[in-house]
Design a protein around this motif. Sequence first.
Motif, PDB file in Angstrom:
ATOM      1  N   VAL A   1       0.856  -1.187   0.000  1.00  0.00           N
ATOM      2  CA  VAL A   1       0.000   0.000   0.000  1.00  0.00           C
ATOM      3  C   VAL A   1       0.890   1.236   0.000  1.00  0.00           C
ATOM      4  N   LEU A   2       0.644   2.145  -0.934  1.00  0.00           N
ATOM      5  CA  LEU A   2       1.379   3.413  -0.994  1.00  0.00           C
ATOM      6  C   LEU A   2       0.384   4.533  -1.277  1.00  0.00           C
ATOM      7  N   ASN A   3       0.340   5.523  -0.380  1.00  0.00           N
ATOM      8  CA  ASN A   3      -0.646   6.588  -0.502  1.00  0.00           C
ATOM      9  C   ASN A   3       0.013   7.933  -0.213  1.00  0.00           C
ATOM     10  N   PHE A   4       0.179   8.754  -1.270  1.00  0.00           N
ATOM     11  CA  PHE A   4       0.687  10.119  -1.137  1.00  0.00           C
ATOM     12  C   PHE A   4      -0.392  11.133  -1.522  1.00  0.00           C
ATOM     13  N   SER A   5      -1.636  10.726  -1.549  1.00  0.00           N
ATOM     14  CA  SER A   5      -2.696  11.587  -2.069  1.00  0.00           C
ATOM     15  C   SER A   5      -2.950  12.791  -1.161  1.00  0.00           C
ATOM     16  N   HIS A   6      -3.628  13.806  -1.739  1.00  0.00           N
ATOM     17  CA  HIS A   6      -4.065  14.994  -0.999  1.00  0.00           C
ATOM     18  C   HIS A   6      -2.879  15.703  -0.314  1.00  0.00           C
ATOM     19  N   ASN A   7      -1.867  16.012  -1.130  1.00  0.00           N
ATOM     20  CA  ASN A   7      -0.742  16.825  -0.696  1.00  0.00           C
ATOM     21  C   ASN A   7      -0.517  17.912  -1.747  1.00  0.00           C
ATOM     22  N   HIS A   8       0.682  18.468  -1.792  1.00  0.00           N
ATOM     23  CA  HIS A   8       1.009  19.503  -2.776  1.00  0.00           C
ATOM     24  C   HIS A   8       2.219  19.069  -3.606  1.00  0.00           C
ATOM     25  N   LEU A   9       2.288  17.773  -3.923  1.00  0.00           N
ATOM     26  CA  LEU A   9       3.425  17.232  -4.657  1.00  0.00           C
ATOM     27  C   LEU A   9       3.379  17.670  -6.118  1.00  0.00           C
ATOM     28  N   THR A  10       4.567  17.890  -6.685  1.00  0.00           N
ATOM     29  CA  THR A  10       4.688  18.354  -8.068  1.00  0.00           C
ATOM     30  C   THR A  10       5.668  17.459  -8.816  1.00  0.00           C
ATOM     31  N   GLY A  11       5.867  17.765 -10.102  1.00  0.00           N
ATOM     32  CA  GLY A  11       6.822  17.017 -10.905  1.00  0.00           C
ATOM     33  C   GLY A  11       6.204  15.771 -11.510  1.00  0.00           C
ATOM     34  N   HIS A  12       7.077  14.870 -11.973  1.00  0.00           N
ATOM     35  CA  HIS A  12       6.645  13.656 -12.645  1.00  0.00           C
ATOM     36  C   HIS A  12       6.507  12.510 -11.647  1.00  0.00           C
TER      37      HIS A  12
END
Length: 527
Positions: A495-506
Motif C-alpha cells: 500500500v502506498l498513498n501520497f494523495s491529498h498533498n502539494h506534490l509536483t513534478g513527474h
Amino acid sequence: MVGSLPSKVSGLSQLRILRLHHNFLSGRVPSWLFTLPSLVQLRLNSDKFNGNFELDKLSELSKLEVLSLSDNALLSFTSASNANYSLSNLARLELSSCNISEFPNFVRNLEGLTDLDLSFNRIHVIEADMFLKLKGLKVLDLSHNIPLSVRDDSEVDLVLPILNSLLLSSCNITELSNFLTTQESLKYLHLSNNNIQGQITDQENNWGSNLLTLYLSNNLLTALEYYPWKSIQVLVLGSNLLEGPLLAPPPSTMVFIISNNRLNGEVPSSICNPESSNFIVYLDLSYNNLSGAISKCLGFRQLSISDLQMNNFNGNIPDFCVERDPKLRILNLNNNDFDGPLPKSLANCLRLEVLNLGNNMINDTFPHWLGDLPWLRVLVLRSSYFHGQIAHSANESHFSTLQILDLSHSKFSGFLPTTYLTNFKGMMYLANVPMVYIGPSADQHYYTESLVVTMKGVDIMLEGILISFSAMDMSSNRFEGTIPETVGNLFSLEVLNFSHNHLTGHIPSSLGNLAALESLDLSCNKL
C-alpha cells in the motif's frame, strides 16, 4: 501415504506404537489392528478412513494407553450397550471431529482415562452419570458441540476430583451450571463463545478458587461485581456486555483482557498493586467507554502489551519504559483524547514493535528520536496534530525495521523525507519472511493486534498484522516537492498513498519496481 491398509498382516506381535496419522489413508480400519497384543499407542487421526469402527473390539487391546481417531468424520462408531471393557490402561482417548452424535457409551467404563477429547462433534447432552467411573480424568474437551446441554442431577455427585482442564467453548451454553462450579480442582476453564448470561457477584464466591486460566469472552455477561478466582493468572473477559466501572483484577493476574465491553469511568489505581509479587504483562482495555487520565504506574509495570484504544482517555501520555529492561512490545493508544507532546521515555522501549498513537489530539513534531528502536515495525500517527517538517539527525538511525508507517490526516509539511525513504529496509525485503503475525506469537490465543489501513480509498480493519505486510500512508498532509526515486526501492510495499498533498513534478518510473503493490493513490496533487 495414500490408499487403504492391507487386509492381513503378520509378525507384529511385539509392536508397541503404531502411528499412521496425518496421511491420506482411506477405506475401512482392518480387523488385524485389534489383534496386536503389545500395542500401547495407536494413532489413526487426520486420515480418511470410512465405514464402521467396532468399538467393542478395543477390548482385545488390553495394553493400549493412547488411542487417537480424531478427524475421521466418515467413520461411524458402534458399540454394544452392555459392553464391558477391560481397557484399564487406556489413559488418552481422542475422538475429535468424528461426527459423533451422542456420548459414546463405552467411555463410561474407562476407569483409567485421564484425557478425553470429544470436541467438534454433534453431542447434545452431557449427564452426570456418564462420568461416575472417570475419577482419574484430568483433561476433558467438549468444545464445539452445538448446542450442548449439561444436565445437573442433584442425586449424583459429579465432582471429578483431579480434573485440571475443562474446555466447553462454542457449545451454546447459557448458564454456569453446577457441573462447572463444583469442579474444585480446575486450573484451566475455557467457556468462550457461548451465550452465558447474567452477573458475577459475591454470591458466587465458592467456585474457581484454584483456577489459573479462565476464558469467558464472547458471552452475554452484563455485570462483574466480584472476582471469585483468587489465584487467577490469565483472565479473558472480552466481548461481553459488561457495564459499570472497571474492577481491578486479583493481584495474581498476569493477563487481563476485558476489551469490547461497555465499561465506563476511570481505571482504578489498584490495577497497579504495588504489593503484588506478580504484575500484569498483557493489558487489553480496548473498545470500552473508559475515561480520565492513565495512571503513571502503568509506565512502571513490566507490561508487554498495553492496548487502550477506542476509549475516552485524556491528558498527557504518561512515561512508559521507565524501569530497567522494559518489556513493552505493543502500545496502542489509538482513538482517545490524549494531548500534549509525546513522552521521550518511549525511546527507552527497546523491544517495542507496534506504536499506534493515531486519532488523538497529540501536538508534537515527528518523533525522529524513535528511529533507534531496533524492533519497531509499525508506527501510526494518523489523524492527530503532528506538524512540521520530517527531519532527521545525522547521529540517529532511520527506522530501518519499519514496515508500516501511517502519517495520514496530520499537518506535516516540507519535502518527503528522502533519507528515511532510502533507509526503510523493513519495506524492502519481506518476500521470503514466514506468514506469522506481529507480536508475541506464542500467545496469539490471548491477543491479536488490529490496525486500520486505507486501501483503494476504503478503511480496512486488519485483525492481525502479518510480518510480511508493508504499507506507507502519508496522505492528507502538506508535503510539497517531488516524489523521490528511492520510493521505487521499497519492493515489499503493498500500500502506498501520497494523495491529498502539494506534490509536483513527474511520477517516478521507479514505482514500476513495486511488484507487490496492491493499492497506489497519488490523487489530488499537482503531479
